[in-house]
Design a protein around this motif. Structure first.
Motif, PDB file in Angstrom:
ATOM      1  N   ARG A  25       0.859  -1.190   0.000  1.00 57.49           N
ATOM      2  CA  ARG A  25       0.000   0.000   0.000  1.00 57.49           C
ATOM      3  C   ARG A  25       0.886   1.227   0.000  1.00 57.49           C
ATOM      4  NH1 ARG A  25      -4.451  -0.137   4.372  1.00 57.49           N
ATOM      5  NH2 ARG A  25      -4.992   1.699   3.192  1.00 57.49           N
ATOM      6  N   ALA A  26       0.429   2.251  -0.641  1.00 53.59           N
ATOM      7  CA  ALA A  26       1.196   3.489  -0.735  1.00 53.59           C
ATOM      8  C   ALA A  26       0.982   4.349   0.502  1.00 53.59           C
ATOM      9  CB  ALA A  26       0.782   4.253  -1.987  1.00 53.59           C
ATOM     10  N   SER A  27       1.883   5.259   0.722  1.00 59.73           N
ATOM     11  CA  SER A  27       1.743   6.225   1.803  1.00 59.73           C
ATOM     12  C   SER A  27       2.103   7.596   1.255  1.00 59.73           C
ATOM     13  CB  SER A  27       2.639   5.858   2.991  1.00 59.73           C
ATOM     14  OG  SER A  27       4.000   5.859   2.599  1.00 59.73           O
ATOM     15  N   ALA A  84       7.455   8.294   1.531  1.00 61.06           N
ATOM     16  CA  ALA A  84       7.790   7.269   2.511  1.00 61.06           C
ATOM     17  C   ALA A  84       7.327   7.752   3.889  1.00 61.06           C
ATOM     18  CB  ALA A  84       9.292   7.021   2.517  1.00 61.06           C
ATOM     19  N   PRO A  85       7.070   6.841   4.794  1.00 57.82           N
ATOM     20  CA  PRO A  85       6.691   7.253   6.153  1.00 57.82           C
ATOM     21  C   PRO A  85       7.752   8.185   6.751  1.00 57.82           C
ATOM     22  CG  PRO A  85       6.324   4.916   5.865  1.00 57.82           C
ATOM     23  CD  PRO A  85       7.069   5.385   4.644  1.00 57.82           C
ATOM     24  N   GLY A  86       7.290   9.166   7.524  1.00 57.59           N
ATOM     25  CA  GLY A  86       8.202  10.105   8.159  1.00 57.59           C
ATOM     26  C   GLY A  86       7.538  11.450   8.379  1.00 57.59           C
ATOM     27  N   ASP A  87       8.335  12.422   8.799  1.00 57.52           N
ATOM     28  CA  ASP A  87       7.848  13.775   9.073  1.00 57.52           C
ATOM     29  C   ASP A  87       8.313  14.710   7.970  1.00 57.52           C
ATOM     30  OD1 ASP A  87       6.551  13.232  11.568  1.00 57.52           O
ATOM     31  OD2 ASP A  87       8.538  13.030  12.465  1.00 57.52           O
ATOM     32  N   VAL A 110       3.578  11.281   8.121  1.00 58.34           N
ATOM     33  CA  VAL A 110       3.085  10.238   7.228  1.00 58.34           C
ATOM     34  C   VAL A 110       3.349   8.885   7.870  1.00 58.34           C
ATOM     35  CG1 VAL A 110       3.366   9.150   4.961  1.00 58.34           C
ATOM     36  CG2 VAL A 110       3.473  11.647   5.173  1.00 58.34           C
ATOM     37  N   ASP A 111       2.269   8.135   8.091  1.00 56.53           N
ATOM     38  CA  ASP A 111       2.368   6.771   8.606  1.00 56.53           C
ATOM     39  C   ASP A 111       2.479   5.786   7.448  1.00 56.53           C
ATOM     40  OD1 ASP A 111       2.135   7.290  11.409  1.00 56.53           O
ATOM     41  OD2 ASP A 111      -0.019   7.595  11.140  1.00 56.53           O
ATOM     42  N   ALA A 112       3.048   4.621   7.715  1.00 56.28           N
ATOM     43  CA  ALA A 112       3.142   3.572   6.701  1.00 56.28           C
ATOM     44  C   ALA A 112       1.748   3.167   6.240  1.00 56.28           C
ATOM     45  CB  ALA A 112       3.879   2.359   7.268  1.00 56.28           C
ATOM     46  N   ASN A 113       1.607   2.944   4.956  1.00 56.27           N
ATOM     47  CA  ASN A 113       0.371   2.451   4.341  1.00 56.27           C
ATOM     48  C   ASN A 113      -0.823   3.389   4.510  1.00 56.27           C
ATOM     49  OD1 ASN A 113       1.714   0.059   3.551  1.00 56.27           O
ATOM     50  ND2 ASN A 113       1.404  -0.732   5.614  1.00 56.27           N
ATOM     51  N   ARG A 114      -0.568   4.682   4.717  1.00 58.10           N
ATOM     52  CA  ARG A 114      -1.655   5.660   4.876  1.00 58.10           C
ATOM     53  C   ARG A 114      -1.285   6.968   4.181  1.00 58.10           C
ATOM     54  NH1 ARG A 114      -5.477   4.229   8.866  1.00 58.10           N
ATOM     55  NH2 ARG A 114      -4.718   2.526  10.134  1.00 58.10           N
TER      56      ARG A 114
END
Length: 134
Positions: A25-27, A84-87, A110-114
């Protein structure tokens, strides 16, 4: 034809055994860029509604000035950016290159897969005229 049959059989076998991994899943971040209505509200009238605004969005990692990606929101103000997940921090600029309307940077996690949802608000600079004394 024989080669296609063999490949098809192998794919079906892998699917049947649960060996095909699920698509990741994309984020990222999605949302809208808007500007305040741009009309001075009358004293007894409701404020003007926000309007969509196409804008440039430069995305940086939190605490950095280096752009990760730069995109332009649509005429309807909507954008969707895979990250990618991160701030991150979104730095928005109007496409006219003028001082107004202006937006403050927006921090987003940004959370993973969201996909995080944000609204980037531009200030038109138009203010209500002061009420005359008396």
């Amino acid at each position: 034809m024989k080669r296609v049959t063999v490949v098809s059989a192998l794919v079906l076998l892998a699917v049947g055994c649960g060996q095909v991994p699920a698509a990741p899943r994309a984020s990222g971040v999605e949302g809208t860029t808007v500007v305040d209505g741009g009309c001075p509200p009358a004293r007894d009238a409701p404020p003007c509604p926000d309007e969509p605004l196409a804008a440039e969005l430069r995305v940086t990692r939190a605490g950095s000035d280096e752009a990760v990606v730069t995109v332009t929101s649509g005429e309807d103000g909507r954008f969707r950016i895979a990250l990618a997940p991160g701030d991150y921090t979104l730095h928005a600029a109007n496409l006219a290159g003028t001082p107004l309307p202006v937006a403050q940077p927006v921090d987003v996690h940004v959370d993973a897969n969201r996909f995080a949802t944000v609204e980037v608000s531009f200030d038109s600079g138009i203010r209500e005229a002061p009420t005359p004394p008396g």
